[in-house]
Scaffold this motif. Sequence first.
Motif, PDB file in Angstrom:
ATOM      1  N   UNK A 149       0.828  -1.210   0.000  1.00  0.00           N
ATOM      2  CA  UNK A 149       0.000   0.000   0.000  1.00  0.00           C
ATOM      3  C   UNK A 149       0.860   1.257   0.000  1.00  0.00           C
ATOM      4  N   UNK A 150       1.911   1.260   0.821  1.00  0.00           N
ATOM      5  CA  UNK A 150       2.827   2.413   0.853  1.00  0.00           C
ATOM      6  C   UNK A 150       3.473   2.600  -0.515  1.00  0.00           C
ATOM      7  N   UNK A 151       3.903   1.489  -1.128  1.00  0.00           N
ATOM      8  CA  UNK A 151       4.524   1.577  -2.454  1.00  0.00           C
ATOM      9  C   UNK A 151       3.544   2.147  -3.480  1.00  0.00           C
ATOM     10  N   UNK A 152       2.300   1.695  -3.443  1.00  0.00           N
ATOM     11  CA  UNK A 152       1.305   2.197  -4.395  1.00  0.00           C
ATOM     12  C   UNK A 152       1.035   3.685  -4.180  1.00  0.00           C
ATOM     13  N   UNK A 153       0.964   4.108  -2.919  1.00  0.00           N
ATOM     14  CA  UNK A 153       0.766   5.532  -2.622  1.00  0.00           C
ATOM     15  C   UNK A 153       1.926   6.342  -3.191  1.00  0.00           C
ATOM     16  N   UNK A 154       3.135   5.898  -2.928  1.00  0.00           N
ATOM     17  CA  UNK A 154       4.324   6.613  -3.403  1.00  0.00           C
ATOM     18  C   UNK A 154       4.352   6.650  -4.931  1.00  0.00           C
ATOM     19  N   UNK A 155       4.127   5.512  -5.574  1.00  0.00           N
ATOM     20  CA  UNK A 155       4.172   5.463  -7.047  1.00  0.00           C
ATOM     21  C   UNK A 155       3.134   6.393  -7.673  1.00  0.00           C
ATOM     22  N   UNK A 156       1.923   6.408  -7.116  1.00  0.00           N
ATOM     23  CA  UNK A 156       0.881   7.278  -7.677  1.00  0.00           C
ATOM     24  C   UNK A 156       1.215   8.751  -7.461  1.00  0.00           C
ATOM     25  N   UNK A 157       1.787   9.081  -6.305  1.00  0.00           N
ATOM     26  CA  UNK A 157       2.196  10.466  -6.063  1.00  0.00           C
ATOM     27  C   UNK A 157       3.312  10.882  -7.020  1.00  0.00           C
ATOM     28  N   UNK A 158       4.296  10.009  -7.201  1.00  0.00           N
ATOM     29  CA  UNK A 158       5.383  10.329  -8.124  1.00  0.00           C
ATOM     30  C   UNK A 158       4.866  10.477  -9.553  1.00  0.00           C
ATOM     31  N   UNK A 159       3.945   9.609  -9.957  1.00  0.00           N
ATOM     32  CA  UNK A 159       3.361   9.701 -11.306  1.00  0.00           C
ATOM     33  C   UNK A 159       2.620  11.020 -11.497  1.00  0.00           C
ATOM     34  N   UNK A 160       2.106  11.584 -10.408  1.00  0.00           N
ATOM     35  CA  UNK A 160       1.397  12.867 -10.475  1.00  0.00           C
ATOM     36  C   UNK A 160       2.360  14.050 -10.345  1.00  0.00           C
ATOM     37  N   UNK A 161       3.658  13.760 -10.234  1.00  0.00           N
ATOM     38  CA  UNK A 161       4.658  14.825 -10.159  1.00  0.00           C
ATOM     39  C   UNK A 161       4.848  15.409  -8.770  1.00  0.00           C
ATOM     40  N   UNK A 162       4.436  14.684  -7.746  1.00  0.00           N
ATOM     41  CA  UNK A 162       4.535  15.191  -6.382  1.00  0.00           C
ATOM     42  C   UNK A 162       5.829  14.712  -5.718  1.00  0.00           C
ATOM     43  N   UNK A 163       6.376  15.548  -4.890  1.00  0.00           N
ATOM     44  CA  UNK A 163       7.486  15.142  -4.033  1.00  0.00           C
ATOM     45  C   UNK A 163       6.893  14.429  -2.829  1.00  0.00           C
ATOM     46  N   UNK A 164       7.515  13.343  -2.378  1.00  0.00           N
ATOM     47  CA  UNK A 164       6.961  12.519  -1.301  1.00  0.00           C
ATOM     48  C   UNK A 164       7.943  12.445  -0.137  1.00  0.00           C
ATOM     49  N   UNK A 165       7.398  12.575   1.061  1.00  0.00           N
ATOM     50  CA  UNK A 165       8.151  12.347   2.287  1.00  0.00           C
ATOM     51  C   UNK A 165       7.407  11.274   3.064  1.00  0.00           C
ATOM     52  N   UNK A 166       8.114  10.198   3.398  1.00  0.00           N
ATOM     53  CA  UNK A 166       7.550   9.147   4.239  1.00  0.00           C
ATOM     54  C   UNK A 166       8.019   9.418   5.663  1.00  0.00           C
ATOM     55  N   UNK A 167       7.117   9.306   6.617  1.00  0.00           N
ATOM     56  CA  UNK A 167       7.491   9.451   8.019  1.00  0.00           C
ATOM     57  C   UNK A 167       7.031   8.224   8.788  1.00  0.00           C
ATOM     58  N   UNK A 168       7.897   7.737   9.677  1.00  0.00           N
ATOM     59  CA  UNK A 168       7.463   6.689  10.588  1.00  0.00           C
ATOM     60  C   UNK A 168       6.517   7.305  11.611  1.00  0.00           C
ATOM     61  N   UNK A 169       5.684   6.455  12.205  1.00  0.00           N
ATOM     62  CA  UNK A 169       4.774   6.926  13.247  1.00  0.00           C
ATOM     63  C   UNK A 169       5.451   6.814  14.606  1.00  0.00           C
ATOM     64  N   UNK A 170       4.981   7.621  15.563  1.00  0.00           N
ATOM     65  CA  UNK A 170       5.527   7.529  16.910  1.00  0.00           C
ATOM     66  C   UNK A 170       5.011   6.246  17.560  1.00  0.00           C
ATOM     67  N   UNK A 171       5.849   5.691  18.440  1.00  0.00           N
ATOM     68  CA  UNK A 171       5.486   4.448  19.103  1.00  0.00           C
ATOM     69  C   UNK A 171       4.387   4.690  20.140  1.00  0.00           C
ATOM     70  N   UNK A 172       3.707   3.617  20.476  1.00  0.00           N
ATOM     71  CA  UNK A 172       2.606   3.663  21.424  1.00  0.00           C
ATOM     72  C   UNK A 172       3.119   3.403  22.834  1.00  0.00           C
ATOM     73  N   UNK A 173       2.324   3.771  23.821  1.00  0.00           N
ATOM     74  CA  UNK A 173       2.624   3.506  25.228  1.00  0.00           C
ATOM     75  C   UNK A 173       1.577   2.511  25.729  1.00  0.00           C
ATOM     76  N   UNK A 174       1.831   1.208  25.546  1.00  0.00           N
ATOM     77  CA  UNK A 174       0.817   0.193  25.837  1.00  0.00           C
ATOM     78  C   UNK A 174       0.221   0.265  27.238  1.00  0.00           C
ATOM     79  N   UNK A 175       1.009   0.635  28.237  1.00  0.00           N
ATOM     80  CA  UNK A 175       0.497   0.687  29.607  1.00  0.00           C
ATOM     81  C   UNK A 175      -0.548   1.759  29.839  1.00  0.00           C
TER      82      UNK A 175
END
Length: 191
Positions: free
Chosen positions: A84-110
């Motif tokens: 899914x991430x690859x498809x999002x990136x490929x479609x954005x690039x095909x549309x001429x957009x610059x893409x930045x991927x960011x990791x999400x912050x970790x959770x605090x399970x407790x």
Amino acid sequence: MKLICLGDSQTFCLGLHRAEKWTTLLADKSGWDVINAGINGDTTAGMLARLRPDVIDKKPDIVMVMGGGNDFIMGADMGCVKANIMAIVQQCLAAGLRVVISSEILLCPGLISEEYRRIADFDVVNERMKEIAKWYPDFCNAFPGVSYINLQELYLEETNDSEAYTADGLHPNKEGAKIIAKILTNEFNVL
């Protein structure tokens, strides 16, 4: 500069007022037009499905993609999330957009409510989020016009892994959102 932030509730900043959200704070700090395209509970499949109307049709200069946590909460296969991430990136690039991927912050399970902890093992979710964060740099380096921000690591450094910056174990509180805005302002300035 127009930046659209595509993501889930960590992007939307569940529980915060508009003025407290990291996307608003980032806009204030940078002077950019920052559009929050985060939807609570969204998965990477949902982000892919709404990519055209929420991002591509709005013609941003940059799209920041931040998601996957809900996929892992629901037990999604890592390969599906990466596809899914690859498809999002490929479609954005095909549309001429610059893409930045960011990791999400970790959770605090407790700190996550007992009712919600019945849905998933949040320690396992964190491990999956760390795993995809390790994959992102190689993935991003394979495509010109795609950059990576390791928000997960930078946020841990800034907060000393303190639970004081989370509202509910899943989302940043207003102090956490300030830290995210500060990190992203610095990171976007060097991209």
